[in-house]
Enzyme design. Sequence first.
Site, PDB file in Angstrom:
ATOM      1  N   TRP A  31      -2.090  -0.934 -13.118  1.00  0.00           N
ATOM      2  CA  TRP A  31      -2.102  -2.112 -12.258  1.00  0.00           C
ATOM      3  C   TRP A  31      -3.306  -3.001 -12.530  1.00  0.00           C
ATOM      4  O   TRP A  31      -3.185  -4.227 -12.541  1.00  0.00           O
ATOM      5  CB  TRP A  31      -2.016  -1.725 -10.781  1.00  0.00           C
ATOM      6  CG  TRP A  31      -0.638  -1.276 -10.417  1.00  0.00           C
ATOM      7  CD1 TRP A  31      -0.252  -0.023 -10.020  1.00  0.00           C
ATOM      8  CD2 TRP A  31       0.576  -2.063 -10.455  1.00  0.00           C
ATOM      9  NE1 TRP A  31       1.111   0.003  -9.806  1.00  0.00           N
ATOM     10  CE2 TRP A  31       1.633  -1.223 -10.062  1.00  0.00           C
ATOM     11  CE3 TRP A  31       0.860  -3.387 -10.782  1.00  0.00           C
ATOM     12  CZ2 TRP A  31       2.967  -1.665  -9.991  1.00  0.00           C
ATOM     13  CZ3 TRP A  31       2.169  -3.833 -10.707  1.00  0.00           C
ATOM     14  CH2 TRP A  31       3.204  -2.973 -10.313  1.00  0.00           C
ATOM     15  N   ASP A  88      -7.539  -4.401  -4.976  1.00  0.00           N
ATOM     16  CA  ASP A  88      -6.089  -4.254  -4.855  1.00  0.00           C
ATOM     17  C   ASP A  88      -5.821  -2.911  -4.178  1.00  0.00           C
ATOM     18  O   ASP A  88      -5.769  -1.878  -4.840  1.00  0.00           O
ATOM     19  CB  ASP A  88      -5.436  -4.297  -6.241  1.00  0.00           C
ATOM     20  CG  ASP A  88      -3.927  -4.053  -6.176  1.00  0.00           C
ATOM     21  OD1 ASP A  88      -3.394  -3.826  -5.065  1.00  0.00           O
ATOM     22  OD2 ASP A  88      -3.289  -4.075  -7.245  1.00  0.00           O
ATOM     23  N   LYS A 104       4.095   0.201   0.424  1.00  0.00           N
ATOM     24  CA  LYS A 104       3.607   1.566   0.237  1.00  0.00           C
ATOM     25  C   LYS A 104       3.068   2.149   1.540  1.00  0.00           C
ATOM     26  O   LYS A 104       3.514   3.195   1.968  1.00  0.00           O
ATOM     27  CB  LYS A 104       2.559   1.591  -0.869  1.00  0.00           C
ATOM     28  CG  LYS A 104       3.236   1.485  -2.240  1.00  0.00           C
ATOM     29  CD  LYS A 104       2.524   0.621  -3.212  1.00  0.00           C
ATOM     30  CE  LYS A 104       3.417   0.401  -4.442  1.00  0.00           C
ATOM     31  NZ  LYS A 104       2.868  -0.582  -5.359  1.00  0.00           N
TER      32      LYS A 104
END
Length: 361
Positions: free
Chosen positions: A102, A173, A197
């Site tokens: 990511w 993040d 999530k």
Amino acid sequence: MSRVFNFSAGPAALPEQVLRQAQEEMLDWHGSGMSVMEMSHRGKEFMSIAAEAEADLRELMGIPTNYKVLFLQGGASSQFAMIPMNLIGRTGKADYFRTGSWSKKAIAEAKRYGAVNVTVNSEIDGHFSSVPAADSLRVSADAAYVHYTPNETIEGVEFPYVPATGDVPLVADMSSTILSRPVDVSRFGLIYAGAQKNIGPAGLTLVIVREDLIGTPLDGTPTMFNYATHADNESMYNTPPTYGWYLAGLVFKWLKGVGGLEGMAAINQRKADLLYNAIDGSDFYSNPVDLACRSWMNVPFTLADSALDGDFLKGAGDAGLKTLKGHRSVGGMRASIYNAMPEAGIQALVDFMGEFERTRG
Ligand SMILES: *Cc1c(COP(=O)(O)O)cnc(C)c1O
């Protein structure tokens, strides 16, 4: 009806209690005669839902008053662009830590808007399995901000500390780790997370941003990509993701009920310990991540014989343990054990793993 234990990395399991409440309120929210999905975002009912969700989040995370909470769309992936568009202008440069899949994506996008200095690269032989020691980090004096990914969802690598960046704003993040444990928000300039999530359904993106970082976008930044647009309009410049916002609010209430982030952290620690101990205690399963930076939320593991992967997944699925297949880039298995995964789900997985090893290992 029987619910399975869903180990999906995202969209992921939601607390059953939250789903039941949403079900009860589906057709008629609090006597309004309509579903939250059908309400005007500017009506007094939805305004109260929105305000209460924000207040609960602020309380849970201890968000200081000089931070805005934005309820946006576009996913964490849109933030990969929105962050440099809004923040990089001060110096034209930013530091990025490259610690997994990511953060790689965040770096690739940021390069379109300024000079990206990759000050950490933890890739070794094509794998990411650790992060550098806290005292080895260097921050570029002319960086407009430092970006990192506290939990790399695909590799299962989590920073065991918050990087110290002095006066340079730290951007995180937190898509796969937000609300899993307490954090000191004042250490960050900006925190962002896709909801699917640990917050609620897909379609909502949370941004928590210090006010002084808002208002200096790059020339040409679209109105919808300018944080000021959303900060000045309570995230209601255009139609926000109303149902996701409402469900997130129910999740925040649920978190308060389990003892807030301290209470959640204790549960998450027990869950992670149970699973890692099962992996470490066997010669059949293994996890490649350095002990110090193993994720509490995403636990990749491999079988000693990958030819048995298919049988493992089939047997697990039959036992009600779903979505354990690892990310295609890593292989093996991955158990995502976010807040909503109950301890009973980890116990069921550990029991199945033990049985599989005894009979097939
Ligand atoms: C899932 C994830 C993303 C991507 O989120 P989208 O909402 O699908 O854009 C980005 N970063 C991390 C750390 C993630 O876990």
